[in-house]
Motif scaffolding. Structure first.
Motif, PDB file in Angstrom:
ATOM      1  N   PHE A 194       3.359   0.376  39.563  1.00 14.90           N
ATOM      2  CA  PHE A 194       4.532  -0.388  39.981  1.00 14.90           C
ATOM      3  C   PHE A 194       4.695  -0.363  41.496  1.00 14.90           C
ATOM      4  CE2 PHE A 194       5.230   1.185  35.698  1.00 14.90           C
ATOM      5  CZ  PHE A 194       5.607   0.030  35.030  1.00 14.90           C
ATOM      6  N   ASP A 196       7.474  -2.504  42.873  1.00 12.72           N
ATOM      7  CA  ASP A 196       8.860  -2.908  43.104  1.00 12.72           C
ATOM      8  C   ASP A 196       9.801  -1.798  42.651  1.00 12.72           C
ATOM      9  OD1 ASP A 196      10.949  -5.183  43.555  1.00 12.72           O
ATOM     10  OD2 ASP A 196      11.399  -4.412  41.548  1.00 12.72           O
ATOM     11  N   GLU A 201      12.893  -1.769  41.451  1.00 10.97           N
ATOM     12  CA  GLU A 201      13.583  -1.967  40.175  1.00 10.97           C
ATOM     13  C   GLU A 201      12.639  -1.745  39.002  1.00 10.97           C
ATOM     14  OE1 GLU A 201      16.015  -5.410  39.802  1.00 10.97           O
ATOM     15  OE2 GLU A 201      16.753  -5.300  41.875  1.00 10.97           O
ATOM     16  N   ASP A 202      11.417  -2.254  39.112  1.00 19.08           N
ATOM     17  CA  ASP A 202      10.436  -2.048  38.040  1.00 19.08           C
ATOM     18  C   ASP A 202      10.112  -0.561  37.891  1.00 19.08           C
ATOM     19  OD1 ASP A 202      10.289  -4.770  37.614  1.00 19.08           O
ATOM     20  OD2 ASP A 202       8.504  -5.032  38.862  1.00 19.08           O
ATOM     21  N   ARG A 259      13.061   1.269  36.267  1.00 17.71           N
ATOM     22  CA  ARG A 259      13.117   0.936  34.835  1.00 17.71           C
ATOM     23  C   ARG A 259      12.055   1.713  34.064  1.00 17.71           C
ATOM     24  NH1 ARG A 259      15.826  -2.738  32.258  1.00 17.71           N
ATOM     25  NH2 ARG A 259      16.460  -3.651  34.249  1.00 17.71           N
TER      26      ARG A 259
END
Length: 211
Positions: A95, A97, A99-100, A103
């Motif tokens: 990942f 990003d 936010e990714d 999450r």
């Protein structure tokens, strides 16, 4: 190792070890009772009864009940946790990003905790009271080149999206604290929509740490 369920994998590992039958029985019975009743709530007499062996057999292989617990936990830290650690790090690196990444962190770590509730509760208790367990635990998560903390720090920083006024310990308190509080709430209260709640936790963490 395809499964992330600690005690199931421990049982598989134990089955492959060349140990006396009575020792294996004691370990498996201790594992089951410690998970269900807690370490302090379990006696060696109960372990012997469940294992269908005598207490003398238990003490033949383990001087104390604490030694029996260490006989369970040491292989977990030495043989199993590194596999879980490395798998988590490899997935985290995919990942870019923030936010990714958050999450993934929330859903992955919460699922791991949920799959291993009994093991996690035993480990938390022992981490608070047992120096040997603490040393083993931090040795695994902070192994040079494979440190969970350093890999999380590095990957979060690479996004360039963290609030600059937050130091890394503050970020980790926010992320881990949310998961742990929810785990305890769900364990002892239950009756909640996990998907909805985890989405809310992700949103709360992102609002707290993203610039």
């Amino acid at each position: 190792m395809s499964s992330a369920i600690i005690f199931d994998n421990y049982k598989t590992w134990l089955d492959e070890q060349k140990l006396p039958k009575g020792q294996k029985k004691a370990l498996l019975a201790g594992l089951d009772l410690f998970a269900k009743q807690g370490f302090n709530g379990t006696s060696t007499a109960q372990i012997a009864e469940k294992a269908e062996i005598s207490q003398a057999t238990i003490f033949k292989y383990f001087k104390t009940k604490q030694d029996l617990l260490m006989g369970i936990l040491k292989p977990v830290f030495i043989n199993l946790f590194p596999v879980f650690r490395d798998s988590f790090i490899d997935e985290l690196r995919q990942f870019t990003d923030l936010e990714d990444m958050v999450r993934f962190f929330v859903y992955n770590r919460y699922q791991f905790v949920r799959d291993n509730e009994d093991a996690i509760l035993i480990l938390i208790t022992e981490l608070l009271t047992n120096r040997d367990i603490r040393d083993l635990f931090f040795g695994v998560i902070n192994e040079p080149g494979k440190s969970v903390i350093e890999n999380v720090r590095e990957n979060l920083n690479k996004t360039g999206q963290l609030r600059p006024e937050l130091d890394f310990p503050a970020v980790m308190r926010i992320m881990i604290g949310q998961i742990f509080i929810y785990f305890v709430q769900h364990r002892f209260i239950g009756n909640s929509d996990e998907t909805r709640d985890l989405n809310l936790i992700v949103e709360q963490i992102i609002r707290a740490i993203k610039k």
